[in-house]
Design an enzyme around this catalytic site. Structure first.
Site, mmCIF file in Angstrom:
data_model
loop_
_atom_site.group_PDB
_atom_site.id
_atom_site.type_symbol
_atom_site.label_atom_id
_atom_site.label_comp_id
_atom_site.label_asym_id
_atom_site.label_seq_id
_atom_site.Cartn_x
_atom_site.Cartn_y
_atom_site.Cartn_z
ATOM 1 N N HIS A 127 -1.065 9.508 -7.290
ATOM 2 C CA HIS A 127 -1.556 10.162 -6.404
ATOM 3 C C HIS A 127 -1.423 11.712 -6.642
ATOM 4 O O HIS A 127 -2.342 12.687 -6.574
ATOM 5 C CB HIS A 127 -0.573 10.242 -4.867
ATOM 6 N N SER B 139 2.009 2.122 -8.517
ATOM 7 C CA SER B 139 1.473 1.882 -6.993
ATOM 8 C C SER B 139 2.784 2.079 -5.980
ATOM 9 O O SER B 139 3.705 1.732 -6.501
ATOM 10 C CB SER B 139 1.131 0.321 -6.981
HETATM 11 N N1 ATP Z 1 -1.818 4.377 -10.546
HETATM 12 C C1 ATP Z 1 -2.778 5.143 -9.852
HETATM 13 N N2 ATP Z 1 -3.760 5.908 -10.693
HETATM 14 C C2 ATP Z 1 -4.303 6.768 -10.220
HETATM 15 N N3 ATP Z 1 -4.786 6.584 -9.004
HETATM 16 C C3 ATP Z 1 -3.774 6.059 -8.070
HETATM 17 C C4 ATP Z 1 -3.073 5.157 -8.584
HETATM 18 N N4 ATP Z 1 -2.550 4.306 -7.724
HETATM 19 C C5 ATP Z 1 -3.240 4.617 -6.646
HETATM 20 N N5 ATP Z 1 -4.107 5.679 -6.598
HETATM 21 C C6 ATP Z 1 -4.904 6.104 -5.850
HETATM 22 O O1 ATP Z 1 -4.364 6.939 -4.657
HETATM 23 C C7 ATP Z 1 -5.236 7.062 -3.727
HETATM 24 C C8 ATP Z 1 -4.398 6.405 -2.430
HETATM 25 O O2 ATP Z 1 -3.889 5.182 -2.516
HETATM 26 P P1 ATP Z 1 -2.739 4.513 -1.864
HETATM 27 O O3 ATP Z 1 -2.135 5.486 -0.910
HETATM 28 O O4 ATP Z 1 -3.051 3.313 -1.392
HETATM 29 O O5 ATP Z 1 -1.556 4.265 -2.908
HETATM 30 P P2 ATP Z 1 -1.099 2.885 -3.846
HETATM 31 O O6 ATP Z 1 -0.404 3.249 -4.771
HETATM 32 O O7 ATP Z 1 -2.693 2.187 -4.229
HETATM 33 O O8 ATP Z 1 -0.522 2.010 -2.718
HETATM 34 P P3 ATP Z 1 -0.486 0.411 -2.511
HETATM 35 O O9 ATP Z 1 -0.523 -0.147 -3.909
HETATM 36 O O10 ATP Z 1 0.413 0.128 -1.692
HETATM 37 O O11 ATP Z 1 -1.859 0.252 -1.841
HETATM 38 C C9 ATP Z 1 -6.168 5.625 -3.820
HETATM 39 O O12 ATP Z 1 -7.499 6.478 -4.211
HETATM 40 C C10 ATP Z 1 -5.609 4.994 -5.110
HETATM 41 O O13 ATP Z 1 -6.733 4.551 -5.707
#
Ligand code: ATP
Ligand code: MG
Length: 281
Positions: free
Chosen positions: A38, A186
């Site tokens: 994020h 994640s």
């Molecule tokens: N490892 C990562 N690298 C780059 N961007 C990421 C990563 N993890 C999440 N994002 C991006 O952050 C944004 C918000 O995602 P979100 O808040 O769902 O987080 P997440 O880590 O994907 O959580 P979850 O795995 O529980 O869905 C999305 O655009 C997602 O693609």
């Protein structure tokens, strides 16, 4: 010296906060419990825009009835600290009641690219995503919005929606940020037990093996899927839900790799579902 980060909840507060920001405005939608993935999106927005807004909203409409909405991890204080460090200008934390008040009945549905892969395993998921992203875009009216390649199909769906509905926003998709052992960051990684956490880099390893096969000339999509599958199957804690070798824009499964191709997968470790992918080109 940067000024104080603006924290808003209601639409009215958001409007007042946005009025203080310069353009171009970069926007990063999140569900909170932030990690370096994020933060990388917020930093990229910081580099490319005059102001940066981040939303934190655990969107109930993108969770299935048997998914983890109730136990989705949250830590607003820590999130705000990370965003302040990333020099974010405004953080919006809407409530579910404000986003979906009594009588709410309007949905945005991207027909085809929403159907396979994540869409097939999580019915209604992308309808929830595209609806909430539409609402967030309309409220924030950003110049650019930043998404992560980790959710590759989500990025393809949002690109499609933005084009199809003439949203005046530029969609930027940023690289996957990984832990040192290759596990894609994640928010859901916290669900993993220590044993599962140790096994979880197998997703990335299987993707690297298929990518290496591709680089050595393999163009058979089934061969590449089998390469990933056999490595995942060798890990007893991993339960494969799907492996895919698909067109990166339409997400249709391929026979032969020719153009831009996405290798992707969803794998359970116990009840925790992890996704990962690499782009071939
Ligand atoms: N490892 C990562 N690298 C780059 N961007 C990421 C990563 N993890 C999440 N994002 C991006 O952050 C944004 C918000 O995602 P979100 O808040 O769902 O987080 P997440 O880590 O994907 O959580 P979850 O795995 O529980 O869905 C999305 O655009 C997602 O693609
Ligand atoms: Mg996510």
């Amino acid at each position: 010296m940067s000024r104080q980060m603006i924290l808003v909840t209601t639409l009215e507060e958001l409007k007042a906060g946005l009025a203080l920001l310069e353009h171009p405005l970069g926007f990063v939608p999140t569900m909170g419990y932030l990690h370096d993935g994020h933060v990388s999106l917020a930093r990229r927005a910081r580099e490319e825009c005059k102001a940066v807004a981040v939303s934190i909203f655990v969107n109930p409409t993108q969770f299935g009835p048997n998914e983890d909405l109730a136990k989705y991890p949250r830590d607003l204080e820590r999130d705000l600290r990370l965003l302040e460090e990333a020099d974010v200008d405004l953080v919006w934390t809407p409530t579910p009641e404000d986003m979906y008040p009594q009588g709410y009945q309007t949905w945005v549905d991207v027909a085809e690219v929403s159907l396979p892969l994540e869409g097939a395993q999580r019915p209604g998921h992308f309808r929830g995503v595209t609806t909430v992203v539409t609402k967030l875009f309309n409220a924030v009216q950003p110049t650019r919005a930043y998404f992560g390649q980790k959710d590759a199909q989500q990025a393809a769906v949002i690109r499609r929606m933005t084009r199809d509905l003439n949203f005046p926003v530029e969609i930027l998709v940023c690289p996957i940020v990984r832990e040192p052992d290759g596990l894609a960051m994640s928010s859901r990684n916290v669900y993993l037990s220590p044993e599962q956490r140790r096994a979880a880099p197998v997703l990335h390893r299987s993707l690297l093996a298929a990518q290496a096969a591709y680089q050595n000339g393999e163009r058979g999509a089934e061969k590449l899927r089998q390469t990933m599958k056999s490595i995942l199957d060798a890990e007893p804690l991993a339960q494969v839900q799907y492996v895919s070798c698909a067109d990166s824009e339409t997400l249709q499964e391929l026979d032969h790799v020719t153009g831009k191709t996405l290798l992707s997968m969803a794998v359970f470790f116990g009840k925790t579902r992890l996704i990962d992918n690499v782009l071939l080109s």
